[in-house]
Design an enzyme around this catalytic site. Structure first.
Site, short mmCIF file in Angstrom:
data_model
loop_
_atom_site.label_atom_id
_atom_site.label_comp_id
_atom_site.label_asym_id
_atom_site.label_seq_id
_atom_site.Cartn_x
_atom_site.Cartn_y
_atom_site.Cartn_z
N ASP A 86 0.80 -1.22 0.00
CA ASP A 86 0.00 0.00 0.00
C ASP A 86 0.84 1.27 0.00
OD1 ASP A 86 -2.76 1.43 0.69
OD2 ASP A 86 -1.25 2.19 2.08
N ALA A 109 -4.80 2.66 -0.75
CA ALA A 109 -4.63 1.98 -2.04
C ALA A 109 -5.14 0.54 -1.96
CB ALA A 109 -3.17 2.01 -2.46
N ASP A 110 -4.80 -0.15 -0.88
CA ASP A 110 -5.31 -1.52 -0.68
C ASP A 110 -6.84 -1.53 -0.67
OD1 ASP A 110 -3.09 -3.18 -0.50
OD2 ASP A 110 -2.80 -2.83 1.62
N LEU A 111 -7.40 -0.66 0.15
CA LEU A 111 -8.84 -0.68 0.34
C LEU A 111 -9.59 -0.34 -0.94
CD1 LEU A 111 -8.97 1.09 3.82
CD2 LEU A 111 -9.23 -1.35 3.36
N GLY A 134 -9.48 -3.05 -3.55
CA GLY A 134 -10.44 -4.10 -3.22
C GLY A 134 -11.87 -3.70 -3.53
#
Length: 392
Positions: free
Chosen positions: A137, A165-167, A170
């Site tokens: 991230d 960025a991860d969230l 997803g």
């Protein structure tokens, strides 16, 4: 198996994901009723996304069933393919080359089930010069420009306090999956859905990115000030700090009246948005001198009554004690066999007829292995043999 209900209850999802971006995508589907089977190594996924019984892991993996499976064994791959034959969605976030080595790439699984919707989440994309780089991230935050516009001027780049960025990678993947499922109703075929941390981060830059792509302006750091809407930022009060958003000529005039500063509305230095932007420091200093004279609650009440957006700056415990947060029911309690009743974070989406739900806590590793294999038609002796061979 948990009782199937919810708008996505007719879909079966095979979850090959770990850590955060992938589990975030799958959680969106699971909370709305999808039958999610989490595939884990025989030892479980502890350490990949936090300790099994820690807050992070428990919040990410609720509403799933757990099947332990050694995908490097031919028998394990055979179990997965039997699952895929009955499934609607597969989600994975391996490095792009790993799925091909395991034989669980889109083309291989499409041969088993042409209707499968296969979602891949990666750091940088499924191809291109950075394809094989490991994704993380904070790396995406830096490469995606976010850290260059976060923090106070001249203090150096600053990461955001959540793995944005991860969230978002997803969440975008979950949206892509739903789009592909809708399209499948017309075509009868599945397809490959792709998202990446880098792509998601750039998309989330929104107007800050457009300042460059359209206006050729390189945005900088603005600290707690809004980069373009002045005055919007954090102001110290007699007993703490509050946020005030008084951008736009009409709101600015209402704001000046509410704080007893009509002279600031009449001052030619602050007459227009362009003027207020050019003289931001002087304006903020003048506002700050006034706001420091009263406590936070008094200002928040007065400003909101005047139609000027204002609010407190909470610690995490204060967030969940707030009356409106309680009204929004942003948490749900679920019983856990080891931890007892735990409170997980809810969905921010509401539908008028079909609610989301928390049906079960994060499973223990392999908790549903025997039940899932039985649903696939494996007999008791076959399941025992798979266990003896450490395939499951």
């Amino acid at each position: 198996m948990t009782t199937a209900h919810g708008p996505l209850a007719r879909f079966k999802v095979i979850d090959l994901t770990r850590v955060r971006a992938g589990p975030t995508a799958v959680r969106q589907l699971a909370d709305w009723g999808a039958d999610v089977i989490k595939i884990e190594a025989p030892a479980g996924d502890a350490g990949l996304g936090g300790e099994r019984h820690g807050p992070d892991f428990q919040n990410l993996h609720r509403n799933k069933r757990s099947l332990t499976l050694n995908l490097k064994a031919p028998e394990g791959l055979a179990v997965l393919k039997r699952l895929v034959a009955q499934a609607d969605v597969v989600v994975e976030n391996y490095r792009p080359d790993v799925k091909f080595r395991l034989g669980v790439d889109y083309e291989s699984l499409k041969a088993v089930n042409p209707r499968i919707v296969y979602a891949s989440i990666s750091g940088f994309g499924q191809d291109g010069p950075y394809r094989d780089r490991p994704g993380f991230d904070q790396i995406a935050q830096g490469m995606g420009g976010l850290m260059s516009i976060t923090g106070e001027p001249a203090r150096g780049p600053m990461r955001v306090g959540i793995p944005v960025a991860d969230l978002t990678a997803g969440i975008f993947a979950a949206m892509g999956i739903l789009i592909a499922l809708l399209e499948r109703e017309q075509s009868g075929e599945g397809q490959w859905v792709k998202s990446s941390l880098l792509g998601a981060q750039i998309s989330m830059l929104d107007f800050q990115a457009a300042r460059w792509t359209i206006g050729r302006e390189v945005p900088g750091q603005a600290g707690n000030n809004h980069p373009t809407s002045i005055p919007t930022g954090v102001f110290a009060t007699a007993d703490g700090h509050i946020n005030i958003a008084a951008s736009g000529d009409d709101i600015y005039r209402r704001f000046c009246k509410a704080i007893g500063a009509d002279h600031l509305a009449a001052d030619p230095l602050f007459a227009t948005g362009r003027d207020r932007s050019a003289n931001r420091d002087a304006l903020n200093e003048a506002i700050g001198a006034i706001i420091r004279g009263k406590p936070s609650a008094e200002w928040i009440e007065a400003l909101n009554a005047a139609g000027v957006p204002s609010g407190p700056i909470y610690r995490m415990d204060q967030v969940f004690a707030d009356a409106q947060v309680k009204h929004l029911a942003m948490t749900r309690t679920v019983p856990h066999p080891v931890l007892g009743d735990i409170e997980v974070i809810g969905q921010p989406i509401e539908l008028s007829r079909t609610p989301w739900s928390i049906r079960s806590a994060t499973p223990e590793p392999g908790e549903h292995t025997s039940a899932v294999l039985a649903e696939l038609g494996y007999g008791a002796e076959e399941i025992a043999a798979l266990r003896a061979a450490k395939v499951v």
